[in-house]
Motif scaffolding. Sequence first.
Motif, PDB file in Angstrom:
ATOM      1  N   ASN B  43      55.239  41.550  -3.809  1.00 48.61           N
ATOM      2  CA  ASN B  43      54.523  42.307  -4.837  1.00 48.61           C
ATOM      3  C   ASN B  43      53.457  43.191  -4.202  1.00 48.61           C
ATOM      4  OD1 ASN B  43      56.031  41.288  -6.873  1.00 48.61           O
ATOM      5  ND2 ASN B  43      54.517  39.778  -7.556  1.00 48.61           N
ATOM      6  N   ALA B  44      52.767  42.639  -3.188  1.00 45.41           N
ATOM      7  CA  ALA B  44      51.735  43.423  -2.503  1.00 45.41           C
ATOM      8  C   ALA B  44      52.368  44.636  -1.813  1.00 45.41           C
ATOM      9  CB  ALA B  44      51.000  42.553  -1.492  1.00 45.41           C
ATOM     10  N   MET B  45      53.544  44.415  -1.215  1.00 48.63           N
ATOM     11  CA  MET B  45      54.231  45.538  -0.538  1.00 48.63           C
ATOM     12  C   MET B  45      54.656  46.587  -1.556  1.00 48.63           C
ATOM     13  SD  MET B  45      56.453  43.978   2.602  1.00 48.63           S
ATOM     14  CE  MET B  45      57.751  43.240   1.646  1.00 48.63           C
ATOM     15  N   ALA B  46      55.213  46.102  -2.685  1.00 52.01           N
ATOM     16  CA  ALA B  46      55.703  47.029  -3.701  1.00 52.01           C
ATOM     17  C   ALA B  46      54.559  47.837  -4.300  1.00 52.01           C
ATOM     18  CB  ALA B  46      56.433  46.255  -4.797  1.00 52.01           C
ATOM     19  N   ASP B  47      53.363  47.234  -4.399  1.00 52.20           N
ATOM     20  CA  ASP B  47      52.212  47.957  -4.947  1.00 52.20           C
ATOM     21  C   ASP B  47      51.668  48.980  -3.955  1.00 52.20           C
ATOM     22  OD1 ASP B  47      52.414  46.509  -7.219  1.00 52.20           O
ATOM     23  OD2 ASP B  47      50.802  45.090  -6.750  1.00 52.20           O
ATOM     24  N   GLU B  48      51.742  48.635  -2.665  1.00 54.93           N
ATOM     25  CA  GLU B  48      51.139  49.504  -1.656  1.00 54.93           C
ATOM     26  C   GLU B  48      52.020  50.736  -1.363  1.00 54.93           C
ATOM     27  OE1 GLU B  48      48.219  49.393  -0.528  1.00 54.93           O
ATOM     28  OE2 GLU B  48      48.254  50.734   1.216  1.00 54.93           O
ATOM     29  N   SER B  49      53.349  50.532  -1.400  1.00 54.15           N
ATOM     30  CA  SER B  49      54.265  51.612  -0.984  1.00 54.15           C
ATOM     31  C   SER B  49      54.011  52.948  -1.681  1.00 54.15           C
ATOM     32  CB  SER B  49      55.713  51.179  -1.201  1.00 54.15           C
ATOM     33  OG  SER B  49      55.936  49.977  -0.554  1.00 54.15           O
ATOM     34  N   ALA B 291      51.851  45.219   6.362  1.00 52.42           N
ATOM     35  CA  ALA B 291      53.244  45.415   6.772  1.00 52.42           C
ATOM     36  C   ALA B 291      53.749  46.798   6.362  1.00 52.42           C
ATOM     37  CB  ALA B 291      54.116  44.324   6.165  1.00 52.42           C
ATOM     38  N   VAL B 292      53.466  47.168   5.114  1.00 57.26           N
ATOM     39  CA  VAL B 292      53.947  48.467   4.640  1.00 57.26           C
ATOM     40  C   VAL B 292      53.251  49.611   5.376  1.00 57.26           C
ATOM     41  CG1 VAL B 292      54.138  49.973   2.642  1.00 57.26           C
ATOM     42  CG2 VAL B 292      54.536  47.534   2.385  1.00 57.26           C
ATOM     43  N   ARG B 293      51.931  49.471   5.554  1.00 59.98           N
ATOM     44  CA  ARG B 293      51.187  50.545   6.245  1.00 59.98           C
ATOM     45  C   ARG B 293      51.693  50.724   7.676  1.00 59.98           C
ATOM     46  NH1 ARG B 293      44.819  49.895   4.703  1.00 59.98           N
ATOM     47  NH2 ARG B 293      45.024  50.135   2.450  1.00 59.98           N
ATOM     48  N   VAL B 298      54.444  54.046  11.657  1.00 60.03           N
ATOM     49  CA  VAL B 298      55.343  54.227  12.802  1.00 60.03           C
ATOM     50  C   VAL B 298      56.489  55.163  12.422  1.00 60.03           C
ATOM     51  CG1 VAL B 298      56.830  53.077  14.480  1.00 60.03           C
ATOM     52  CG2 VAL B 298      54.765  51.941  13.652  1.00 60.03           C
ATOM     53  N   ALA B 299      57.016  54.972  11.188  1.00 61.14           N
ATOM     54  CA  ALA B 299      58.145  55.803  10.757  1.00 61.14           C
ATOM     55  C   ALA B 299      57.761  57.278  10.701  1.00 61.14           C
ATOM     56  CB  ALA B 299      58.637  55.327   9.390  1.00 61.14           C
ATOM     57  N   SER B 300      56.495  57.576  10.302  1.00 61.59           N
ATOM     58  CA  SER B 300      56.108  58.988  10.243  1.00 61.59           C
ATOM     59  C   SER B 300      55.450  59.445  11.529  1.00 61.59           C
ATOM     60  CB  SER B 300      55.183  59.246   9.046  1.00 61.59           C
ATOM     61  OG  SER B 300      54.874  58.098   8.344  1.00 61.59           O
ATOM     62  N   GLY B 301      55.509  58.587  12.557  1.00 62.49           N
ATOM     63  CA  GLY B 301      55.040  59.006  13.868  1.00 62.49           C
ATOM     64  C   GLY B 301      53.537  59.070  13.994  1.00 62.49           C
ATOM     65  N   ARG B 302      52.800  58.398  13.116  1.00 61.76           N
ATOM     66  CA  ARG B 302      51.348  58.410  13.214  1.00 61.76           C
ATOM     67  C   ARG B 302      50.862  57.264  14.102  1.00 61.76           C
ATOM     68  NH1 ARG B 302      49.260  57.266   8.561  1.00 61.76           N
ATOM     69  NH2 ARG B 302      51.131  57.444   7.277  1.00 61.76           N
ATOM     70  N   ASP B 303      49.585  57.350  14.487  1.00 59.76           N
ATOM     71  CA  ASP B 303      48.993  56.339  15.351  1.00 59.76           C
ATOM     72  C   ASP B 303      48.803  55.042  14.563  1.00 59.76           C
ATOM     73  OD1 ASP B 303      47.585  54.895  17.174  1.00 59.76           O
ATOM     74  OD2 ASP B 303      45.705  56.018  16.924  1.00 59.76           O
ATOM     75  N   ILE B 304      49.220  53.914  15.150  1.00 62.67           N
ATOM     76  CA  ILE B 304      49.087  52.658  14.415  1.00 62.67           C
ATOM     77  C   ILE B 304      47.643  52.170  14.359  1.00 62.67           C
ATOM     78  CG2 ILE B 304      51.452  51.831  14.739  1.00 62.67           C
ATOM     79  CD1 ILE B 304      50.494  50.183  17.075  1.00 62.67           C
ATOM     80  N   GLY B 305      46.754  52.850  15.023  1.00 64.72           N
ATOM     81  CA  GLY B 305      45.338  52.501  14.923  1.00 64.72           C
ATOM     82  C   GLY B 305      44.748  52.924  13.587  1.00 64.72           C
ATOM     83  N   THR B 306      45.505  53.706  12.808  1.00 62.68           N
ATOM     84  CA  THR B 306      44.950  54.260  11.570  1.00 62.68           C
ATOM     85  C   THR B 306      45.228  53.397  10.339  1.00 62.68           C
ATOM     86  OG1 THR B 306      46.974  55.493  11.151  1.00 62.68           O
ATOM     87  CG2 THR B 306      45.276  56.613  12.420  1.00 62.68           C
ATOM     88  N   ILE B 307      45.906  52.256  10.514  1.00 57.88           N
ATOM     89  CA  ILE B 307      46.360  51.539   9.318  1.00 57.88           C
ATOM     90  C   ILE B 307      45.280  50.676   8.674  1.00 57.88           C
ATOM     91  CG2 ILE B 307      48.774  51.494  10.074  1.00 57.88           C
ATOM     92  CD1 ILE B 307      48.334  48.526  10.793  1.00 57.88           C
ATOM     93  N   GLY B 308      44.132  50.562   9.326  1.00 51.19           N
ATOM     94  CA  GLY B 308      43.048  49.802   8.698  1.00 51.19           C
ATOM     95  C   GLY B 308      43.069  48.330   9.059  1.00 51.19           C
TER      96      GLY B 308
END
Lengths: 408, 328
Positions: B43-49, B291-293, B298-308
Amino acid sequence: MAENTTSRSKRLFTTAGLIFLALGIVLYFAKAPMGLNRKIYDLPIFLIIIGVCFALKGFMSKNAPVNELETSRVSFVEFLTNNAILLAMLVLVVVICILQPRFMQIRVALDILTQSSTKLIMALGICFALLIAGTDLSAGRMVGLAAVVSASMMQTATYANRFFPDLPQVEVWIPIVAAIAACMVFGALNGFIVAKYEMHPFIATLATQVIIYGVCSLYFDMPPNNSQPIGGIRSDFAQIGQMRLFSGIYKGFPGISILIPISIVICIIIWFILNKTIFGKNVYAIGGNREAAVVAGINVFRNIMFIFILASFLYGIAGVLEAARTAGATNNYGNGYETDAIAACVVGGVSMNGGIGRVGGIIMGVLIFTVIQYGLQFINVSPMWQQVIKGVIIAVAVAIDLTKYRRK
Amino acid sequence: MRKVFILALVFIVSLSCCACADEVKIGSCIYTFNDAFMLRFRNAMADESPKLGAELTLADSKNDQTTQDAQVDEFIAAGVKALIINPVNRMDVQTMVDKARAADIPIVFINREPMPEVLASYHKAYYVGAKPEESGTQSGQLIADYFHEHPEADKNHDGKIQFVMLRGENGHQDMIARSRYSVLALKNAGYEPVEIAGAIANWEKLQAMNIMNAFIMSIGAENIEAVLANNDEMALGAVEALKANDYNKGNPEMYIPVVGVDANASALDAMNAGEMLGTVLNDADNQGIAAVRLAEAVASGRDIGTIGYEVTDGKYVWIPYQKITKGE
């Protein structure tokens, strides 16, 4: 000859009974002064009960000839094989008592009866399907359905995660009726496909089993519950499975679980249905020889429908009791109960070929299974070994049963 | 039946692909939809997506690794840009990693941690979860704190803690870690723990209740000083068995502290009624969001340091547990 054996077996039972009784009474008064309280617990009381039962059996068997106990060697061996499982259970009980003397407590015996209760209700339901040479794989999932449906409507008003947030505090009987009715719908479906299309009950109930689990999971997954275990059960509902009668009659008496009288009443009703009603006779007739039953003018369709609906009614009761006893429910409740119930029936002498089976045997089968399972858990035998032992019991019991019929 | 299911899955996935061509499509397999914790997680993933502009498709692996492997194939065939996998069998995930590598998409494992060498075999393989040892440590600490405040809880005054352990499914990483670290926490707090009885109750209330009942009968409730359960459902089963034997019903003389893990609604209820001592919250919400972030970044090629969330060793996101007792 018959008279001779009768009096001999009578004498045997009476003497054995009186010996047990005397031993029990002596131990009862001797245990406190001899400091045996923590070593033999309630053993004297058990001896007294066994003694009284034996003595009564001795006195009562006056006019009824008893043939199993002929003292010739052949019939003694026969007696051993016929009762092998029962004897194995007795040996196990003695071993457990030696390993863990706490087993010899009244509260343990009551606990075993309590745990047997729901299993017995299940077994009595499933025996009808077995009596017509069928089976019922949907039994366990019906328990889950009834548990989830009843528990979902029986939550306290203040519980944070209610299944139906706006549901008022309904009367206790409403969810029970709803849960049992839900099961009976699927029972009717079982009966309909078996009777109408002459489908083998194995396949028909396999199909309904899957359907019931799916439906139950869908219900369980409804927002806002979303598949979370149902909790916060109202105490008036939980009491249906948890109430104890006569607790505190004397100090330390845990009380008799309400489940025991419930299952006794159901036993009597089912015994009456099987032995004293036309429907019961029809069940045996259909199981014994379906074609002959049809020729004899028995309405097979109606009887089969009734068999499965009655069975689902009993599973519904078992499900409600499980939910009440544990004060909770998930859609996984009852998983695998049908195999336990079938095994207990079979060990209790119900033939998979239909037409043969008695309520007394089923009670015996359930008790044997529960005592063994409970006893093994009691002395902390690994669950994996418990499985192995359970399987061996089923195979041996049925093998003995089949040899018995072949001999006749 | 599986073929029909796969066809349906392909259909749904392809349908959702047509509908939203520019969103990042994420496919996620959950080991089973019947798990309350994973439900909060998904549910948390579905809300965040939607907040990230990602399109999440969830699949129920029905507790079968073969089904899950097939679902991964279908997701990849349908062109997802990232996978979030809650493995059925955490030892059997190399195949899925290889498939993700072949498709060059990130694969984020959740809840059940793969072996380190499996994660190391692909640079876009990650794990989001909680450190299982932390939940064990905290539940052990709950008992240690209780014994510290209530010295009389040591009923036989032998300076040791005679406890019952109710374990989850055999081989589950959480079962292993919670069992071990809860005992370790008791030792580290200066107590001597003695496992007087223990059994596997497969995370289930019903099984735990029957087992606990057998222990009460065979050992005697008066000889049990604490109950450590690997999750709340089993703790609640133990509570029901204790209540049936007149324990934990308000009489301080007849009380055995019971702790679980998960902090589900029934456990909070039981804690407020004084029937259960405490629990440890496995933070499904933050794990789901992380998990979703991570997958989307990664899928959009952004830095994983930005996910919070802090990423450890470039592979792991650890979400901390929280201790919960009455009134919190």
